[in-house]
Design a protein around this motif. Structure first.
Motif, PDB file in Angstrom:
ATOM      1  N   GLN A 280       0.820  -1.197   0.000  1.00 36.10           N
ATOM      2  CA  GLN A 280       0.000   0.000   0.000  1.00 36.10           C
ATOM      3  C   GLN A 280       0.863   1.259   0.000  1.00 36.10           C
ATOM      4  O   GLN A 280       0.613   2.200  -0.746  1.00 36.10           O
ATOM      5  CB  GLN A 280      -0.867  -0.051   1.272  1.00 36.10           C
ATOM      6  N   VAL A 281       1.915   1.245   0.822  1.00 36.17           N
ATOM      7  CA  VAL A 281       2.839   2.384   0.888  1.00 36.17           C
ATOM      8  C   VAL A 281       3.498   2.570  -0.483  1.00 36.17           C
ATOM      9  O   VAL A 281       3.528   3.672  -1.039  1.00 36.17           O
ATOM     10  CB  VAL A 281       3.923   2.139   1.965  1.00 36.17           C
ATOM     11  N   LEU A 282       4.006   1.456  -1.038  1.00 37.69           N
ATOM     12  CA  LEU A 282       4.685   1.538  -2.325  1.00 37.69           C
ATOM     13  C   LEU A 282       3.725   2.018  -3.412  1.00 37.69           C
ATOM     14  O   LEU A 282       4.061   2.887  -4.217  1.00 37.69           O
ATOM     15  CB  LEU A 282       5.254   0.163  -2.701  1.00 37.69           C
ATOM     16  N   LEU A 283       2.520   1.466  -3.401  1.00 39.65           N
ATOM     17  CA  LEU A 283       1.522   1.864  -4.407  1.00 39.65           C
ATOM     18  C   LEU A 283       1.252   3.358  -4.339  1.00 39.65           C
ATOM     19  O   LEU A 283       1.238   4.037  -5.362  1.00 39.65           O
ATOM     20  CB  LEU A 283       0.203   1.125  -4.146  1.00 39.65           C
ATOM     21  N   ASN A 284       1.056   3.858  -3.135  1.00 39.56           N
ATOM     22  CA  ASN A 284       0.779   5.286  -2.970  1.00 39.56           C
ATOM     23  C   ASN A 284       1.933   6.133  -3.482  1.00 39.56           C
ATOM     24  O   ASN A 284       1.738   7.108  -4.197  1.00 39.56           O
ATOM     25  CB  ASN A 284       0.562   5.618  -1.489  1.00 39.56           C
ATOM     26  N   LEU A 285       3.157   5.746  -3.099  1.00 37.60           N
ATOM     27  CA  LEU A 285       4.320   6.563  -3.478  1.00 37.60           C
ATOM     28  C   LEU A 285       4.568   6.487  -4.982  1.00 37.60           C
ATOM     29  O   LEU A 285       4.891   7.484  -5.617  1.00 37.60           O
ATOM     30  CB  LEU A 285       5.558   6.125  -2.688  1.00 37.60           C
ATOM     31  N   ILE A 286       4.402   5.289  -5.553  1.00 40.07           N
ATOM     32  CA  ILE A 286       4.636   5.147  -6.996  1.00 40.07           C
ATOM     33  C   ILE A 286       3.556   5.891  -7.776  1.00 40.07           C
ATOM     34  O   ILE A 286       3.827   6.600  -8.736  1.00 40.07           O
ATOM     35  CB  ILE A 286       4.656   3.658  -7.408  1.00 40.07           C
ATOM     36  N   ARG A 287       2.319   5.741  -7.298  1.00 39.40           N
ATOM     37  CA  ARG A 287       1.211   6.418  -7.988  1.00 39.40           C
ATOM     38  C   ARG A 287       1.399   7.934  -7.923  1.00 39.40           C
ATOM     39  O   ARG A 287       1.223   8.634  -8.916  1.00 39.40           O
ATOM     40  CB  ARG A 287      -0.109   6.009  -7.347  1.00 39.40           C
ATOM     41  N   ASN A 288       1.794   8.450  -6.758  1.00 41.70           N
ATOM     42  CA  ASN A 288       2.064   9.887  -6.632  1.00 41.70           C
ATOM     43  C   ASN A 288       3.151  10.313  -7.609  1.00 41.70           C
ATOM     44  O   ASN A 288       3.049  11.366  -8.241  1.00 41.70           O
ATOM     45  CB  ASN A 288       2.544  10.218  -5.218  1.00 41.70           C
ATOM     46  N   ALA A 289       4.217   9.489  -7.716  1.00 41.22           N
ATOM     47  CA  ALA A 289       5.331   9.838  -8.603  1.00 41.22           C
ATOM     48  C   ALA A 289       4.843   9.880 -10.051  1.00 41.22           C
ATOM     49  O   ALA A 289       5.148  10.820 -10.788  1.00 41.22           O
ATOM     50  CB  ALA A 289       6.460   8.816  -8.448  1.00 41.22           C
ATOM     51  N   ILE A 290       4.052   8.887 -10.434  1.00 39.85           N
ATOM     52  CA  ILE A 290       3.548   8.842 -11.817  1.00 39.85           C
ATOM     53  C   ILE A 290       2.647  10.049 -12.074  1.00 39.85           C
ATOM     54  O   ILE A 290       2.753  10.712 -13.105  1.00 39.85           O
ATOM     55  CB  ILE A 290       2.789   7.522 -12.076  1.00 39.85           C
ATOM     56  N   GLU A 291       1.789  10.351 -11.093  1.00 43.58           N
ATOM     57  CA  GLU A 291       0.889  11.494 -11.274  1.00 43.58           C
ATOM     58  C   GLU A 291       1.675  12.804 -11.348  1.00 43.58           C
ATOM     59  O   GLU A 291       1.344  13.690 -12.126  1.00 43.58           O
ATOM     60  CB  GLU A 291      -0.142  11.542 -10.138  1.00 43.58           C
ATOM     61  N   ALA A 292       2.735  12.894 -10.541  1.00 46.59           N
ATOM     62  CA  ALA A 292       3.530  14.129 -10.537  1.00 46.59           C
ATOM     63  C   ALA A 292       4.213  14.336 -11.894  1.00 46.59           C
ATOM     64  O   ALA A 292       4.444  15.458 -12.316  1.00 46.59           O
ATOM     65  CB  ALA A 292       4.579  14.077  -9.428  1.00 46.59           C
ATOM     66  N   MET A 293       4.514  13.216 -12.577  1.00 41.39           N
ATOM     67  CA  MET A 293       5.257  13.322 -13.840  1.00 41.39           C
ATOM     68  C   MET A 293       4.351  13.456 -15.061  1.00 41.39           C
ATOM     69  O   MET A 293       4.850  13.486 -16.186  1.00 41.39           O
ATOM     70  CB  MET A 293       6.149  12.085 -14.017  1.00 41.39           C
TER      71      MET A 293
END
Ligand code: ADP
Length: 386
Positions: A280-293
């Protein structure tokens, strides 16, 4: 005479083989899964039409090449070793098992796949056949991700949490407004204090205390909801959890543009975690990174792990625009979001989960140009089997 017959038999044999092969090919062309056959050194022997479509290479371009060219790091560098290890030990990590992992398109994009590998001996030579399904399309995902159902269930719990958060924000507003009113009234009354007004102020402060307790209970309910469920810690393989989470995040984002690089420390692969929660932590952080880019020209995502004593240090970094000053000042606080649809809960959930695992989480600037999020887990290397 016999020479003629032999030649005819050979011709017939070749024709049968050809017909057989053509038949096989026609079957293979109709299945959506890509099929790639490699030899015991990783060299590609056959590359189906679906593989050509999936990876963007023609069969001619890849025949004889090492199959690792179709993988992102670290598999790209380590695939030869995986085969050697398997041939030396017979220890099956993926053959006959099948798993969700990542592949690399000709254009450099990383995309999630389900990979199933079979093994055969042909004329005494060992060959491996990989069946690959592209998980970028949702429907296929649903079919193939059944072994990841618990994770997906968790994702939908997060969606449910979005709804819950809206009502909690609304509920919180009531006691907070009441507290503000009582405090303001008390302040005004204290301008001309007499025994009667003091009594009213006392009652108002009592109300304030009760309303604050109520607000605290609402927040606690949210926290219980987040940590609810199967909080079971086991020794798990971090690389497996990271692989699955990045594949899921890419499926979820429906993108193929980001280039994903995994740099995982194989000497510090075992961690003591609740797999679903850390995913869940990884998903949130990866999803945030993808959205930020989303608006960035260069879209690079890097996930690194490094053993440091009794901790494993995990970093997720991107080439996005970085954190805004406002967000950076209140990072990990709930309800802080710059997104139109954002609840601003992702990072506070990450912090709750990481803290629950005895770890720390923080952010700084990434050498990729965007943000780097770091968190620590408990290193379980040497404490048992993952
Ligand atoms: P949400 O994603 O719902 O907004 P989060 O708590 O996950 O909630 O994130 C809070 C905010 O932090 C985001 O709205 C965004 O502004 C910022 N943020 C998070 N991750 C990144 C990142 N990798 N790059 C830039 N900003 C980020």
């Amino acid at each position: 005479m016999s020479g003629d017959r032999q030649a005819t038999d050979e011709r017939r044999g070749r024709a049968r083989l050809f017909a057989h092969e053509a038949h096989l090919r026609s079957i293979l062309e109709t299945i959506p899964d890509a099929m790639i056959v490699i030899d015991g050194h990783g060299a590609i022997l056959s590359f189906s039409a679906a593989a050509e479509r999936m990876f963007g290479y023609s069969e001619d371009e890849v025949l004889g090449e090492n199959v690792s060219m179709l993988m992102p790091s670290p598999d790209r560098e380590q695939h030869d070793r995986y085969i050697d290890d398997y041939l030396a030990t017979g220890d099956r990590k993926i053959i006959g098992i099948g798993r969700v992992t990542n592949a690399r398109h000709r254009d450099g994009a990383t995309f999630p796949i389900h990979l199933h590998i079979g093994e055969a001996l042909i004329d005494g030579e060992r060959v491996f056949t990989g069946f690959i399904r592209d998980l970028t399309e949702r429907q296929q995902t649903e079919l193939r991700l059944h072994d990841l159902q618990s994770q997906l269930a968790h994702v939908s719990r997060v969606t449910a949490m979005g709804t819950l958060a809206t009502s909690i924000a609304h509920e919180l507003n009531q006691p907070l407004t009441a507290v503000a009113n009582y405090v303001e009234t008390s302040r005004d009354l204290l301008e001309h204090p007499d025994p009667e007004t003091l009594e009213i102020v006392r009652e108002a402060l009592q109300e304030c205390a009760e309303q604050s307790v109520r607000a605290g209970q609402i927040v606690r309910r949210l926290r219980d909801f987040i940590s609810r469920g199967e909080s079971e810690r086991r020794v798990e393989s971090l690389s497996r959890v990271v692989n699955e989470a990045s594949a899921l995040a890419l499926v979820d984002a429906g993108v193929r543009a980001s280039e994903v690089e995994l740099r995982l420390d194989r000497q510090a692969d075992k961690v003591l975690i609740d797999r679903i929660q850390v995913q869940q932590v990884l998903l949130n952080l990866i999803r945030n990174a993808i959205e930020a880019m989303a608006g960035s020209k260069v879209q690079r995502l890097r996930i690194t792990s490094r053993g440091e004593g009794d901790e494993v240090h995990v970093t997720i970094e991107d080439s996005g625009p970085g954190l805004t000053r406002e967000v950076a000042a209140q990072l990990f606080q709930p309800f802080v979001s710059t997104k139109a649809e954002g609840m601003g809960l992702g990072l506070s959930i990450c912090r709750t989960i990481v803290a629950g695992h005895g770890g720390r989480i923080w952010a700084d600037a990434s050498t990729l140009g965007g943000t780097a999020f770091h968190f620590t887990l408990i290193n379980a290397e040497g404490t048992g089997d993952a």
